[in-house]
Design a protein around this motif. Structure first.
Motif, mmCIF file in Angstrom:
data_model
loop_
_atom_site.group_PDB
_atom_site.id
_atom_site.type_symbol
_atom_site.label_atom_id
_atom_site.label_comp_id
_atom_site.label_asym_id
_atom_site.label_seq_id
_atom_site.Cartn_x
_atom_site.Cartn_y
_atom_site.Cartn_z
ATOM 1 N N ARG A 291 -2.422 1.485 -5.315
ATOM 2 C CA ARG A 291 -1.059 1.354 -4.795
ATOM 3 C C ARG A 291 -0.581 2.645 -4.152
ATOM 4 N NH1 ARG A 291 2.604 0.011 -9.237
ATOM 5 N NH2 ARG A 291 0.967 0.618 -10.661
ATOM 6 N N SER A 292 -0.996 3.770 -4.692
ATOM 7 C CA SER A 292 -0.610 5.055 -4.110
ATOM 8 C C SER A 292 -1.186 5.218 -2.708
ATOM 9 C CB SER A 292 -1.095 6.202 -5.006
ATOM 10 O OG SER A 292 -0.501 6.128 -6.282
ATOM 11 N N ALA A 293 -2.406 4.727 -2.511
ATOM 12 C CA ALA A 293 -3.026 4.826 -1.184
ATOM 13 C C ALA A 293 -2.266 3.988 -0.162
ATOM 14 C CB ALA A 293 -4.484 4.371 -1.260
ATOM 15 N N VAL A 294 -1.837 2.787 -0.568
ATOM 16 C CA VAL A 294 -1.069 1.926 0.334
ATOM 17 C C VAL A 294 0.287 2.559 0.635
ATOM 18 C CG1 VAL A 294 -0.094 -0.371 0.691
ATOM 19 C CG2 VAL A 294 -2.234 -0.111 -0.563
ATOM 20 N N ALA A 295 0.910 3.179 -0.372
ATOM 21 C CA ALA A 295 2.204 3.833 -0.168
ATOM 22 C C ALA A 295 2.070 5.004 0.793
ATOM 23 C CB ALA A 295 2.769 4.302 -1.503
ATOM 24 N N ALA A 296 0.977 5.774 0.671
ATOM 25 C CA ALA A 296 0.751 6.897 1.587
ATOM 26 C C ALA A 296 0.579 6.394 3.017
ATOM 27 C CB ALA A 296 -0.477 7.686 1.143
ATOM 28 N N GLU A 297 -0.125 5.290 3.165
ATOM 29 C CA GLU A 297 -0.293 4.701 4.495
ATOM 30 C C GLU A 297 1.062 4.258 5.054
ATOM 31 O OE1 GLU A 297 -2.904 1.055 6.332
ATOM 32 O OE2 GLU A 297 -1.405 0.643 4.776
ATOM 33 N N ALA A 298 1.896 3.631 4.221
ATOM 34 C CA ALA A 298 3.202 3.158 4.674
ATOM 35 C C ALA A 298 4.084 4.313 5.123
ATOM 36 C CB ALA A 298 3.887 2.378 3.548
ATOM 37 N N ASN A 317 0.094 -7.202 8.235
ATOM 38 C CA ASN A 317 -0.726 -7.311 9.443
ATOM 39 C C ASN A 317 -0.997 -5.950 10.076
ATOM 40 O OD1 ASN A 317 -0.793 -10.140 9.233
ATOM 41 N ND2 ASN A 317 1.162 -10.329 10.314
ATOM 42 N N ALA A 318 -0.096 -4.993 9.835
ATOM 43 C CA ALA A 318 -0.280 -3.654 10.402
ATOM 44 C C ALA A 318 -1.084 -2.751 9.486
ATOM 45 C CB ALA A 318 1.080 -3.023 10.683
ATOM 46 N N SER A 319 -1.180 -3.105 8.216
ATOM 47 C CA SER A 319 -1.859 -2.259 7.238
ATOM 48 C C SER A 319 -3.365 -2.437 7.291
ATOM 49 C CB SER A 319 -1.355 -2.585 5.826
ATOM 50 O OG SER A 319 -2.137 -1.955 4.838
ATOM 51 N N ALA A 320 -4.068 -1.346 7.129
ATOM 52 C CA ALA A 320 -5.527 -1.409 7.053
ATOM 53 C C ALA A 320 -5.980 -2.093 5.770
ATOM 54 C CB ALA A 320 -6.109 0.002 7.127
ATOM 55 N N PHE A 321 -5.098 -2.113 4.759
ATOM 56 C CA PHE A 321 -5.429 -2.740 3.485
ATOM 57 C C PHE A 321 -5.146 -4.242 3.499
ATOM 58 C CE2 PHE A 321 -4.504 1.692 2.563
ATOM 59 C CZ PHE A 321 -5.569 2.060 1.763
ATOM 60 N N GLY A 322 -4.342 -4.698 4.472
ATOM 61 C CA GLY A 322 -4.053 -6.117 4.586
ATOM 62 C C GLY A 322 -3.111 -6.661 3.529
ATOM 63 N N ILE A 323 -2.347 -5.788 2.865
ATOM 64 C CA ILE A 323 -1.405 -6.211 1.828
ATOM 65 C C ILE A 323 -0.076 -5.489 2.040
ATOM 66 C CG2 ILE A 323 -3.158 -6.732 0.097
ATOM 67 C CD1 ILE A 323 -2.599 -3.997 -1.158
#
Length: 430
Positions: A291-298, A317-323
């Protein structure tokens, strides 16, 4: 405290329809956490349906409170308008308008209509509804724990939800472990305050507390456990020294004694939460690292979405994680741009202001409001959009215990001449 809306001259009559509305509110409170009780694949539960029926009846009778927060209603709705407007701008530019319409209707129902309904009842009944909410959460946890001990994941797989998960976590009737942890965290401050007000006897409070605490541990949610501890600490510590001595010290002593004596803990809790607490490493708390990785991406993506956001439900759709990112602030910033983000922060600020305003007038009510708001704010850091009523209605329920209309009972006074009906005020507006 924010000034309550002016009282309607006709008050709240103790007739059959009014009694029916009360029953519906009690039903809605009891089943608020039971997200599995849906009428369809949509996000409408049995509790939501009860709120809708209440709203319809109150509108027809002219008793729906249009100013649920008194003089704080305008900034509240302004923040809501800004958030939805930001999401709409982004959706028109990049997304599907139908998705915005669905999301906007969910937010308007949760953040606008439901508080109007709750603030249209009387405070005494709202306090009873918090007891029904606690009881509903407790029964839900009993079902979840029984399923964990006597059923397998394959046995409940047909329910298409996580009453229990494959790794032994309990979602109970909320259907998912992490939301179930939040539901338990909301319920515990209500339980303490109900005992303080003597709305709940110890004979009912103790078994409810055991069921909720064990259910909370069985969710193995680090955020749920931490927010519950913070919520209980706030409601006990800020209610006054008497409350701290009467409830706080015994709670701490019982917890220390249980740990010192090696009391059993759910296996999932020990793996996901216990290790993080013992080592002080949040990376051991479930999916924290992911979750921290997705937050950093956001956070990095937000720079390009300040002016015009991605639109409703478009982050995945914009996230590399797809979530979607599991941080409410970041997902609104990316999907609704700066306008939507400022609207969200305005809503949260108004929420805090209302809670502190209540605290200045009444410590017990205010401490409960601050505790419930604190739990909600903590979960904004671990959940995406939070329009599902199980997230936000506990906050409104806490506010209603202090800000709902005064209780008015119609009495018939017979004297010289024709009998006349007069309102008898049984509870003063602060």
């Amino acid at each position: 405290m924010p000034q309550s809306a002016p009282q309607y001259a006709q008050g709240i009559e103790t007739d059959t329809i009014a009694a029916f509305v009360r029953v519906l509110l009690a039903f809605a409170a009891f089943f608020l956490s039971w997200r599995m009780f849906r009428f369809s694949a949509g996000n409408i539960t049995a509790s939501d349906f009860a709120f809708l029926v209440c709203a319809f009846i109150l509108i027809v009778r002219g008793q729906l409170n249009p100013l649920p927060y008194g003089n704080m209603t305008v900034p509240w709705f302004l923040g809501l308008f800004m958030m939805l407007a930001g999401l709409l701008i982004g959706t028109l530019a990049h997304g599907d308008p139908v998705r915005w319409a669905i999301m906007a209707s969910q937010y308007l129902f949760a953040f606008a209509l439901v508080p109007m309904v709750l603030m249209s009842s009387d405070r005494n009944w709202m306090r009873k509804c918090t007891v029904y909410y606690v009881a509903g959460v407790a029964v839900s946890q009993v079902i979840g724990v029984i399923a964990l001990n006597y059923l397998t994941f394959a046995d409940v797989g047909g329910l298409n939800s996580s009453v229990i998960t494959a790794n032994g976590r309990v979602g109970a009737m909320s259907g998912e472990p992490n939301p179930n942890g939040a539901i338990c965290a909301f319920a515990l401050p209500f339980l303490v305050s109900a005992v303080q007000r003597r709305d709940m006897s110890w004979k009912l409070a103790l078994p409810c507390a055991v069921a909720i605490i064990w259910g909370l541990l069985a969710t193995a949610s680090f955020t749920g456990f931490a927010s519950a501890a913070i919520g209980v600490a706030i409601v006990v510590g800020m209610s006054g020294m008497g409350s701290l001595a009467r409830y706080g010290i015994p709670i701490v002593l019982l917890a220390v004694a249980y740990i010192a004596l090696g009391g059993p803990l759910p296996e999932a809790f020990d793996k996901r939460v216990g290790q993080a607490l013992v080592t002080g490493d949040p990376g051991k708390a479930g999916t924290y690292t992911g979750r921290s990785a997705v937050a950093a991406e956001a956070w990095n993506l937000a720079e390009g979405n300040m002016l015009i956001g991605l639109g409703s439900d478009e982050y995945r759709n914009a996230s590399a994680f797809g979530i979607p990112v599991h941080v409410l602030h970041l997902i609104v910033l990316n999907e609704g741009g700066l306008i939507g983000f400022l609207g969200l922060e305005s809503i949260l600020a108004v929420m805090v202001v209302i809670a502190f305003s209540i605290y200045r007038e009444n410590r017990v009510d205010g401490a409960t409001c601050l505790a419930v708001v604190a739990v909600f704010l903590i979960f904004t850091l671990s959940i995406p959009h939070m329009y599902t009523r199980a997230w936000i209605v506990p906050v409104f329920l806490a506010f209603a215990c202090a800000m709902a209309r005064e209780r008015v009972v119609w009495v018939r006074r017979v004297g010289v001449g024709p009998s006349v009906r007069h309102p008898k005020v049984t509870e003063q507006v602060p």
